[in-house]
Design a protein around this motif. Structure first.
Motif, PDB file in Angstrom:
ATOM      1  N   GLY A  98       0.638  -1.299   0.125  1.00 20.03           N
ATOM      2  CA  GLY A  98       0.149  -0.029   0.009  1.00 20.03           C
ATOM      3  C   GLY A  98       1.084   1.291   0.090  1.00 20.03           C
ATOM      4  N   ALA A  99       2.086   1.208  -0.535  1.00 18.97           N
ATOM      5  CA  ALA A  99       2.992   2.595  -0.680  1.00 18.97           C
ATOM      6  C   ALA A  99       2.489   3.436  -1.874  1.00 18.97           C
ATOM      7  CB  ALA A  99       4.307   1.897  -0.835  1.00 18.97           C
ATOM      8  N   ASP A 100       2.588   4.498  -1.607  1.00 22.46           N
ATOM      9  CA  ASP A 100       2.244   5.548  -2.453  1.00 22.46           C
ATOM     10  C   ASP A 100       3.433   5.633  -3.748  1.00 22.46           C
ATOM     11  OD1 ASP A 100       3.926   6.931  -1.330  1.00 22.46           O
ATOM     12  OD2 ASP A 100       2.760   8.544  -1.357  1.00 22.46           O
ATOM     13  N   GLY A 101       2.997   6.466  -4.976  1.00 21.43           N
ATOM     14  CA  GLY A 101       3.867   6.416  -5.984  1.00 21.43           C
ATOM     15  C   GLY A 101       5.333   7.158  -5.584  1.00 21.43           C
ATOM     16  N   LYS A 102       5.346   8.112  -4.565  1.00 21.63           N
ATOM     17  CA  LYS A 102       6.387   8.528  -4.192  1.00 21.63           C
ATOM     18  C   LYS A 102       7.612   7.733  -3.387  1.00 21.63           C
ATOM     19  CE  LYS A 102       7.599  13.273  -2.173  1.00 21.63           C
ATOM     20  NZ  LYS A 102       7.364  14.557  -1.744  1.00 21.63           N
ATOM     21  N   GLN A 103       6.749   7.067  -2.502  1.00 30.17           N
ATOM     22  CA  GLN A 103       7.514   5.806  -1.875  1.00 30.17           C
ATOM     23  C   GLN A 103       8.173   5.058  -2.992  1.00 30.17           C
ATOM     24  OE1 GLN A 103       4.487   4.653   0.794  1.00 30.17           O
ATOM     25  NE2 GLN A 103       5.575   5.808   2.415  1.00 30.17           N
ATOM     26  N   ARG A 104       7.166   4.707  -4.012  1.00 33.29           N
ATOM     27  CA  ARG A 104       7.879   3.699  -4.849  1.00 33.29           C
ATOM     28  C   ARG A 104       9.007   4.376  -5.876  1.00 33.29           C
ATOM     29  NH1 ARG A 104       7.410   3.120 -10.419  1.00 33.29           N
ATOM     30  NH2 ARG A 104       5.940   4.760 -10.553  1.00 33.29           N
ATOM     31  N   GLN A 105       8.865   5.658  -6.228  1.00 35.73           N
ATOM     32  CA  GLN A 105      10.096   6.134  -6.744  1.00 35.73           C
ATOM     33  C   GLN A 105      11.249   6.398  -5.937  1.00 35.73           C
ATOM     34  OE1 GLN A 105       8.650  10.131  -7.666  1.00 35.73           O
ATOM     35  NE2 GLN A 105       8.330   9.460 -10.046  1.00 35.73           N
ATOM     36  N   GLY A 106      11.168   6.342  -4.642  1.00 37.60           N
ATOM     37  CA  GLY A 106      12.355   6.436  -3.692  1.00 37.60           C
ATOM     38  C   GLY A 106      12.969   4.999  -3.692  1.00 37.60           C
ATOM     39  N   LEU A 107      11.952   4.145  -3.486  1.00 39.76           N
ATOM     40  CA  LEU A 107      12.712   2.714  -3.414  1.00 39.76           C
ATOM     41  C   LEU A 107      13.475   2.335  -4.788  1.00 39.76           C
ATOM     42  CD1 LEU A 107       9.762   0.512  -1.941  1.00 39.76           C
ATOM     43  CD2 LEU A 107      11.982   1.350  -0.846  1.00 39.76           C
ATOM     44  N   ILE A 108      12.868   2.765  -6.096  1.00 40.27           N
ATOM     45  CA  ILE A 108      13.685   2.565  -7.350  1.00 40.27           C
ATOM     46  C   ILE A 108      15.052   3.524  -7.460  1.00 40.27           C
ATOM     47  CG2 ILE A 108      13.445   2.822  -9.597  1.00 40.27           C
ATOM     48  CD1 ILE A 108      10.461   2.234  -9.504  1.00 40.27           C
ATOM     49  N   ARG A 109      14.978   4.426  -6.841  1.00 39.47           N
ATOM     50  CA  ARG A 109      16.167   5.342  -6.768  1.00 39.47           C
ATOM     51  C   ARG A 109      17.160   4.658  -5.657  1.00 39.47           C
ATOM     52  NH1 ARG A 109      12.967  10.313  -6.684  1.00 39.47           N
ATOM     53  NH2 ARG A 109      12.957  11.036  -8.794  1.00 39.47           N
ATOM     54  N   LEU A 110      16.747   3.998  -4.615  1.00 37.83           N
ATOM     55  CA  LEU A 110      17.637   3.487  -3.767  1.00 37.83           C
ATOM     56  C   LEU A 110      18.205   2.231  -4.563  1.00 37.83           C
ATOM     57  CD1 LEU A 110      18.678   2.960  -0.989  1.00 37.83           C
ATOM     58  CD2 LEU A 110      16.453   1.916  -0.268  1.00 37.83           C
ATOM     59  N   ALA A 111      17.267   1.585  -5.092  1.00 35.21           N
ATOM     60  CA  ALA A 111      17.852   0.333  -5.951  1.00 35.21           C
ATOM     61  C   ALA A 111      19.011   0.489  -6.844  1.00 35.21           C
ATOM     62  CB  ALA A 111      16.529  -0.355  -6.636  1.00 35.21           C
ATOM     63  N   LYS A 112      18.806   1.727  -7.497  1.00 37.29           N
ATOM     64  CA  LYS A 112      19.612   2.209  -8.555  1.00 37.29           C
ATOM     65  C   LYS A 112      20.996   2.577  -7.918  1.00 37.29           C
ATOM     66  CE  LYS A 112      20.988   5.639 -12.095  1.00 37.29           C
ATOM     67  NZ  LYS A 112      20.713   6.668 -12.767  1.00 37.29           N
ATOM     68  N   LYS A 113      21.143   3.520  -6.588  1.00 36.81           N
ATOM     69  CA  LYS A 113      22.150   3.399  -5.844  1.00 36.81           C
ATOM     70  C   LYS A 113      22.809   2.305  -5.422  1.00 36.81           C
ATOM     71  CE  LYS A 113      20.744   8.183  -4.241  1.00 36.81           C
ATOM     72  NZ  LYS A 113      20.475   8.955  -3.011  1.00 36.81           N
ATOM     73  N   ASN A 114      22.199   1.176  -4.752  1.00 36.12           N
ATOM     74  CA  ASN A 114      22.812   0.323  -4.428  1.00 36.12           C
ATOM     75  C   ASN A 114      23.415  -0.419  -5.473  1.00 36.12           C
ATOM     76  OD1 ASN A 114      22.051   0.654  -1.660  1.00 36.12           O
ATOM     77  ND2 ASN A 114      20.144  -0.521  -1.985  1.00 36.12           N
ATOM     78  N   GLY A 115      22.746  -0.623  -6.745  1.00 30.98           N
ATOM     79  CA  GLY A 115      23.480  -1.216  -7.845  1.00 30.98           C
ATOM     80  C   GLY A 115      24.681  -0.778  -8.227  1.00 30.98           C
ATOM     81  N   GLU A 116      24.744   0.762  -8.207  1.00 31.54           N
ATOM     82  CA  GLU A 116      26.039   1.551  -8.500  1.00 31.54           C
ATOM     83  C   GLU A 116      26.993   1.228  -7.488  1.00 31.54           C
ATOM     84  OE1 GLU A 116      24.973   5.819  -8.588  1.00 31.54           O
ATOM     85  OE2 GLU A 116      24.090   5.522 -10.306  1.00 31.54           O
ATOM     86  N   ARG A 117      26.630   1.066  -5.995  1.00 37.21           N
ATOM     87  CA  ARG A 117      27.782   0.545  -5.252  1.00 37.21           C
ATOM     88  C   ARG A 117      28.157  -0.776  -5.251  1.00 37.21           C
ATOM     89  NH1 ARG A 117      24.049   2.371  -0.794  1.00 37.21           N
ATOM     90  NH2 ARG A 117      24.146   4.717  -0.999  1.00 37.21           N
ATOM     91  N   LEU A 118      27.358  -1.667  -5.692  1.00 38.75           N
ATOM     92  CA  LEU A 118      27.842  -2.998  -5.858  1.00 38.75           C
ATOM     93  C   LEU A 118      28.477  -3.469  -7.104  1.00 38.75           C
ATOM     94  CD1 LEU A 118      24.515  -4.580  -4.575  1.00 38.75           C
ATOM     95  CD2 LEU A 118      26.686  -4.638  -3.229  1.00 38.75           C
TER      96      LEU A 118
END
Length: 122
Positions: A98-118
């Motif tokens: 039940g997360a809204d679109g803004k939280q979803r975008q935040g999670l996608i950005r976090l996934a990108k940052k984690n992918g860069e770090r890894l």
């Protein structure tokens, strides 16, 4: 100590701070300065489309080897599909909790940052 330092300093300035340019000096200065100054376009190098994460991260060596084996074009196609699939998984997860679109975008950005770090984006 301060007197010895100031005694050693010389200055060719003989006026006062309140003096201004007037008369002949002003007209001579005005003639010496060009009416229009041409400024050329600044020289700018072409932007480099090089990955700044190359060789960084835990998985970077494997990513680089895979890209070299299968070729850049095919590798970028597979990477795009993997990123799209991962974004869909994040979207479905957000719908489930039940997360809204803004939280979803935040999670996608976090996934990108984690992918860069890894090193997945190497």
């Amino acid at each position: 100590m301060a007197t010895s330092v100031s005694a050693g300093l010389c200055s060719s300035f003989r006026g006062s701070w309140g003096t201004s340019i007037s008369g002949e000096d002003c007209s001579m200065l005005a003639k010496a300065v060009p009416a229009q100054v041409r400024v050329g376009k600044p020289v700018r190098s072409q932007p480099m489309m090089k990955n700044v994460n190359e060789g960084k991260g835990l998985f970077a060596p494997a990513v680089v080897v895979t890209r070299n084996l299968i070729g850049k074009k095919r590798f970028n196609q597979l990477r795009g599909k993997a990123i799209a699939l991962h974004s869909q998984v994040i979207t479905e997860f957000c719908k489930a909790i039940g997360a809204d679109g803004k939280q979803r975008q935040g999670l996608i950005r976090l996934a990108k940052k984690n992918g860069e770090r890894l090193g997945f984006l190497a």
